[in-house]
Design a protein around this motif. Structure first.
Motif, short mmCIF file in Angstrom:
data_model
loop_
_atom_site.label_atom_id
_atom_site.label_comp_id
_atom_site.label_asym_id
_atom_site.label_seq_id
_atom_site.Cartn_x
_atom_site.Cartn_y
_atom_site.Cartn_z
N PRO A 74 69.08 71.34 40.25
CA PRO A 74 67.78 70.67 40.11
C PRO A 74 67.93 69.32 39.42
O PRO A 74 68.85 69.09 38.64
N CYS B 101 68.84 90.49 26.95
CA CYS B 101 70.26 90.27 27.24
C CYS B 101 70.69 88.90 26.76
O CYS B 101 70.05 87.90 27.08
N VAL C 178 65.18 66.62 37.23
CA VAL C 178 64.39 66.89 36.02
C VAL C 178 63.13 67.69 36.37
O VAL C 178 62.36 67.32 37.24
N THR D 40 60.15 71.63 31.76
CA THR D 40 60.02 72.98 31.23
C THR D 40 60.18 72.91 29.71
O THR D 40 60.32 71.83 29.15
N GLY D 41 60.24 74.07 29.09
CA GLY D 41 60.49 74.13 27.65
C GLY D 41 61.77 73.40 27.26
O GLY D 41 61.86 72.76 26.22
N TYR E 224 76.80 69.58 28.07
CA TYR E 224 75.96 70.12 29.16
C TYR E 224 76.58 69.79 30.53
O TYR E 224 76.71 70.65 31.39
N ILE F 52 62.10 77.65 34.86
CA ILE F 52 62.58 77.83 36.23
C ILE F 52 62.88 79.31 36.50
O ILE F 52 62.53 79.85 37.56
N ALA G 125 70.19 81.38 32.89
CA ALA G 125 70.05 81.07 31.46
C ALA G 125 70.97 79.93 31.06
O ALA G 125 72.13 79.87 31.48
N ALA G 126 70.45 79.03 30.25
CA ALA G 126 71.27 77.93 29.75
C ALA G 126 70.59 77.27 28.57
O ALA G 126 69.39 77.47 28.34
N VAL G 127 71.36 76.48 27.83
CA VAL G 127 70.82 75.65 26.76
C VAL G 127 71.26 74.21 27.01
O VAL G 127 72.21 73.97 27.77
N SER H 234 73.16 75.28 38.42
CA SER H 234 73.86 74.11 37.88
C SER H 234 72.78 73.07 37.59
O SER H 234 71.73 73.40 37.04
N ASP I 62 66.31 88.21 29.58
CA ASP I 62 66.25 87.04 28.70
C ASP I 62 66.67 87.45 27.30
O ASP I 62 66.50 88.61 26.90
N SER J 199 61.25 82.20 30.97
CA SER J 199 60.45 80.97 30.93
C SER J 199 60.93 80.00 32.00
O SER J 199 61.96 80.21 32.65
N1 LIG Z 1 64.48 71.78 33.38
C1 LIG Z 1 65.30 70.95 33.98
O1 LIG Z 1 65.03 69.74 34.09
C2 LIG Z 1 66.59 71.46 34.57
C3 LIG Z 1 67.32 70.57 35.38
C4 LIG Z 1 68.50 71.00 35.94
C5 LIG Z 1 68.95 72.28 35.68
N2 LIG Z 1 68.24 73.11 34.88
C6 LIG Z 1 68.77 74.45 34.66
O2 LIG Z 1 67.80 75.40 35.05
C7 LIG Z 1 67.97 76.58 34.25
C8 LIG Z 1 66.66 76.96 33.60
O3 LIG Z 1 66.24 75.91 32.76
P1 LIG Z 1 64.75 75.75 32.23
O4 LIG Z 1 64.44 74.32 32.29
O5 LIG Z 1 63.87 76.73 32.91
O6 LIG Z 1 64.98 76.12 30.70
P2 LIG Z 1 64.10 76.99 29.66
O7 LIG Z 1 64.62 76.63 28.33
O8 LIG Z 1 62.65 76.84 29.97
O9 LIG Z 1 64.51 78.48 30.04
C9 LIG Z 1 65.77 78.99 29.71
C10 LIG Z 1 65.64 80.47 29.41
O10 LIG Z 1 66.94 80.97 29.11
C11 LIG Z 1 66.83 81.83 27.99
N3 LIG Z 1 68.13 81.90 27.30
C12 LIG Z 1 68.67 80.95 26.48
N4 LIG Z 1 69.85 81.40 26.01
C13 LIG Z 1 70.05 82.63 26.54
C14 LIG Z 1 71.09 83.59 26.42
N5 LIG Z 1 72.16 83.38 25.65
N6 LIG Z 1 70.97 84.75 27.12
C15 LIG Z 1 69.88 84.98 27.90
N7 LIG Z 1 68.86 84.12 28.02
C16 LIG Z 1 68.95 82.95 27.36
C17 LIG Z 1 65.73 81.24 27.13
O11 LIG Z 1 65.19 82.19 26.25
C18 LIG Z 1 64.75 80.74 28.19
O12 LIG Z 1 63.78 81.74 28.51
C19 LIG Z 1 69.09 76.25 33.25
O13 LIG Z 1 70.31 76.70 33.79
C20 LIG Z 1 69.07 74.74 33.21
O14 LIG Z 1 70.30 74.21 32.80
C21 LIG Z 1 67.07 72.72 34.32
#
Ligand SMILES: NC(=O)c1ccc[n+]([C@@H]2O[C@H](COP(=O)([O-])OP(=O)(O)OC[C@H]3O[C@@H](n4cnc5c(N)ncnc54)[C@H](O)[C@@H]3O)[C@@H](O)[C@H]2O)c1
Length: 258
Positions: free
Chosen positions: A184, A61, A186, A189-190, A154, A17, A90-92, A140, A36, A15
């Motif tokens: 990145p 994974c 903001v 995304t989800g 975080y 990024i 991947a991140a939370v 990051s 994922d 999902s």
């Molecule tokens: N969206 C933002 O504003 C933003 C800003 C800066 C950095 N980021 C970084 O960009 C990356 C992607 O973020 P996003 O906004 O697309 O988030 P998202 O929640 O849309 O996507 C994250 C994906 O990671 C998967 N995931 C979660 N835990 C996992 C695990 N243990 N193993 C494998 N997959 C797992 C989820 O199922 C999801 O599909 C992250 O590292 C996030 O920290 C996002």
């Protein structure tokens, strides 16, 4: 095409990024392992890529589990060929006051966002070393450069990602492996949808005011898009970036300049 015949893995590719990076890499000629924790989401992205004429494989994974990471990497190499590009994405994310951050939330954040990168980097480096070439991209954040309230776990994880990136860039430069981080700003995304209410609470805003508020802080005047990040990832993964390693590249519309 920038990534013709390369094989790439993108974690969290199901999902946001990560999914955009998968689609962009495939459009640039790479075979992509979409990894994922949610296999169905990964399958959907892989199917989109195949329908568009690209090559992709969905894999389940959990990046915090070494055994599953190694198994996933073996699966990609078996089906698509030797790995040239590994994107730890991947991140939370949780927004909550520091004193409400439980050990469980701290451990989960660090396990996925930082240990997950460590395990991914080990899996990648082990496979890239024999061929003395490869590119690792670690996702990051602007929160890896600047701390923020209600964001301790975080931010700690994303600062850690940059330290890991710099260390590996130095250690493996002579082996032909480049390691960079992407930061990145903001991107809606989800991840942001899930934390919007918590952010609004922290700032005393109504949820619908959050977008305009965030935009007002960005010199280029808009939020980031998944494409903004994915195009940067494609560049850094390509030979056009062959003299770039150990960097933490801001993709934040000028919001962060260090
Ligand atoms: N969206 C933002 O504003 C933003 C800003 C800066 C950095 N980021 C970084 O960009 C990356 C992607 O973020 P996003 O906004 O697309 O988030 P998202 O929640 O849309 O996507 C994250 C994906 O990671 C998967 N995931 C979660 N835990 C996992 C695990 N243990 N193993 C494998 N997959 C797992 C989820 O199922 C999801 O599909 C992250 O590292 C996030 O920290 C996002």
């Amino acid at each position: 095409m920038m990534l013709q015949n390369r094989v790439a893995v993108v974690t969290g590719g199901g999902s946001g990024i990560g999914a955009e990076i998968c689609r962009t890499f495939a459009a640039e000629g790479a075979g992509v392992g979409v990894a994922d924790i949610r296999l169905e989401a990964a399958e959907e992205v892989a199917e989109q890529i195949r329908r568009a004429g690209g090559q992709a494989l969905a894999l389940a994974c959990d990046v915090a589990d070494r055994h599953l990471v190694e198994e996933m990497a073996d699966g990609v190499e078996r089906e698509l060929g030797p790995l040239a590009i590994w994107v730890n994405n991947a991140a939370v994310s949780y927004i909550l006051p520091f004193l409400e951050c439980t050990e469980e939330i701290w451990d989960r954040t660090l396990a996925i966002n930082l240990k997950g990168m460590f395990l991914g980097c080990q899996a990648a480096v082990r496979r890239m070393l024999p061929r003395r070439q490869g590119v690792i991209l670690n996702m990051s954040s602007q929160s890896g450069k600047v701390g923020n309230s209600h964001y301790a776990a975080y931010c700690a994880s994303k600062f850690g990602v940059i330290g890991l990136t710099q260390s590996l860039a130095v250690e493996f430069a002579a082996d032909g492996i480049r390691v960079n981080a992407i930061c990145p700003g903001v991107v809606f995304t989800g991840m942001w949808e899930r934390q919007l209410a918590d952010y609004a609470r922290k700032k005393g805003l109504r949820p619908e005011e959050v977008g305009p508020y965030l935009e007002s802080k960005i010199p280029l005047g808009r939020l980031g898009t998944t494409q903004d990040v994915a195009r940067t990832a494609a560049f850094l993964a390509s030979d056009d970036a062959k003299y770039i390693t150990g960097q933490a590249v801001n993709v934040s519309g000028g919001a962060v300049m260090r």
